[in-house]
Scaffold this motif. Structure first.
Motif, short mmCIF file in Angstrom:
data_model
loop_
_atom_site.label_atom_id
_atom_site.label_comp_id
_atom_site.label_asym_id
_atom_site.label_seq_id
_atom_site.Cartn_x
_atom_site.Cartn_y
_atom_site.Cartn_z
N UNK A 200 0.82 -1.22 0.00
CA UNK A 200 0.00 0.00 0.00
C UNK A 200 0.85 1.27 0.00
N UNK A 201 2.15 1.13 0.21
CA UNK A 201 3.03 2.29 0.29
C UNK A 201 3.56 2.64 -1.10
N UNK A 202 3.38 3.89 -1.50
CA UNK A 202 3.86 4.32 -2.81
C UNK A 202 5.37 4.39 -2.85
N UNK A 203 5.98 4.82 -1.75
CA UNK A 203 7.43 4.96 -1.71
C UNK A 203 7.97 4.60 -0.33
N UNK A 204 9.20 4.09 -0.33
CA UNK A 204 10.00 3.97 0.88
C UNK A 204 11.36 4.59 0.55
N UNK A 205 12.14 4.90 1.56
CA UNK A 205 13.32 5.73 1.36
C UNK A 205 14.58 5.07 1.90
N UNK A 206 15.65 5.20 1.14
CA UNK A 206 16.95 4.76 1.65
C UNK A 206 17.41 5.76 2.69
N UNK A 207 17.70 5.28 3.89
CA UNK A 207 18.26 6.14 4.93
C UNK A 207 19.78 6.02 4.95
N UNK A 208 20.27 4.79 4.80
CA UNK A 208 21.71 4.54 4.82
C UNK A 208 21.99 3.30 3.99
#
Length: 412
Positions: A200-208
């Motif tokens: 359901x999530x359009x995006x997730x993000x690289x933190x490290x």
């Protein structure tokens, strides 16, 4: 739609996991590495530094092949055992400052990286991408997850909390006094629920871990082209990640130390700073900036505050609002002549967990001439920069948690 899948992790046995787990190889000094390998035969450092066994430095392809051999030896000796069922792994870290991080170790999609479902905020160096791609192609595994962050999710949070009521498979404390816990989720219904929430999530993000994820993507492209029977389910289509909610992410700044004033006298330097900043001498006591677009500076035995003259600087996008970019555009490049933040040996970085006294000590030693302190950025800034397709300058963020190698291993 973010695709995450369970995988059959290779893990140390419970009895020795604390001995196996190691910080990233580059974070040790040579003496630290050798000391740990001298007295700990189970350390993951023996795998990534295979030349130690022969008392010689080994590099390139030869080293990668020996890494593979050491890894297989650890498996043959029962140090590592692979799970029989694909699983998600709830992972918790409590550091020595009492900060707690809770998330899920899973396999994430290289295709999502390609389609920008997994978003980036930091530039990578092509040479390093290729080097690590060749490394994982040769050794056949990855032992340190990429750190990803996702919007807080009540369903996933509830599953994590419920899982943590059970007895942990791993519970151990490292010499840095970080305590690590791991639980396995292999229930198919729970796995499906977790997958559905991520879908359901359009995006997730690289933190490290930008280089590790970029290298895994290159591996995926290579192997896909070579495989006439490619179907999208092969292990190379995915890479191991530790996914934590945004509220768990902790971001510190990286402060800057500069070796010289680019041929300027102290007075000439201060006059040039005056174009962009209102400058106040704060004396000899350590001084910290209090808000964005406000820097502290240590020069010639005294601290200064630098307040941006906003009339002389325009914020055209999310990146322009980032203090690391602001410092670069107004001071480091135009005044101090530092244009290449990755490779110029006149600049060094100190993560914001260290007090400003560290800046003072480094300058007072004579090794550096001036130091700058700034406020940390936040998750929203990081996301906005990624959403606009922009990239932060190197060493803009020091992000926690910091992960250990060798606790869960993803095989290709």
């Amino acid at each position: 739609m973010a695709k995450v899948i369970p995988f059959k992790a290779v893990k140390p046995t419970r009895a020795i996991v604390g001995l196996v787990a190691a910080r990233p190889y580059q974070s040790y000094t040579v003496d630290e590495r050798e000391s740990r390998m001298d007295y700990n035969p189970y350390s993951f450092l023996h795998i990534v530094n295979p030349g130690y066994k022969y008392d010689q430095e080994v590099t390139g392809e030869e080293r990668y092949k020996l890494v593979r051999n050491r890894y297989l030896e650890f498996k043959e000796d029962g140090v590592f055992v692979q799970d029989k069922k694909p699983s998600f792994y709830v992972y918790k870290i409590v550091n020595r400052h009492g900060q707690e991080f809770n998330g899920i170790i899973a396999a994430t999609s290289a295709e999502d990286y390609e389609r920008d479902v997994i978003k980036k905020h930091e530039d990578t160096i092509a040479r390093r991408e290729e080097t690590f791609k060749t490394y994982i192609q040769t050794v056949g595994f990855n032992a340190e997850p990429v750190l990803l962050t996702y919007p807080d999710n009540n369903v996933i949070s509830a599953i994590i909390k419920q899982t943590q009521k059970e007895h942990a498979e791993f519970e151990f404390t490292m010499t840095y006094r970080d305590t690590h816990y791991l639980w396995k989720i292999d229930n198919e219904a729970t796995i499906a629920t977790i997958q559905n929430e991520f879908e359901q999530m359009e995006t997730i993000y690289i933190a490290d871990g930008h280089h590790r994820s970029a290298s895994s993507y290159l591996l995926y492209k290579d192997e896909k082209e070579k495989n006439p029977n490619h179907n999208g389910n092969e292990s190379y289509n995915f890479f191991m990640s530790y996914l934590i909610p945004e509220s768990d992410l902790v971001i510190h700044e990286f402060n800057r130390l500069i070796k010289d004033l680019n041929g300027l006298t102290k007075e000439e330097f201060l006059i040039k700073l005056d174009e962009f900043y209102r400058i106040e001498n704060r004396g000899i006591l350590p001084y910290n900036p209090s808000k964005p677009h406000h820097f502290s500076m240590y020069l010639d035995g005294e601290f200064y505050s630098l307040y941006l003259r906003k009339a002389t600087y325009s914020f055209d996008n999310a990146l322009d609002k980032l203090d690391a970019q602001l410092l670069y555009k107004t001071i480091l490049k135009p005044i101090l002549g530092i244009s290449d933040l990755r490779n110029d040996n006149r600049i060094e970085y100190v993560n914001g967990q260290h007090e400003m006294i560290t800046i003072k000590t480094s300058v007072d030693s004579g090794e550096f001439t001036v130091g700058f302190g700034m406020c940390p950025s936040n998750v929203e800034q990081m996301k906005q920069i990624a959403d606009e397709g922009l990239k932060m300058p190197p060493k803009s963020t020091y992000i926690l948690p910091k992960l250990r190698s060798g606790i869960t291993i993803y095989e290709y």
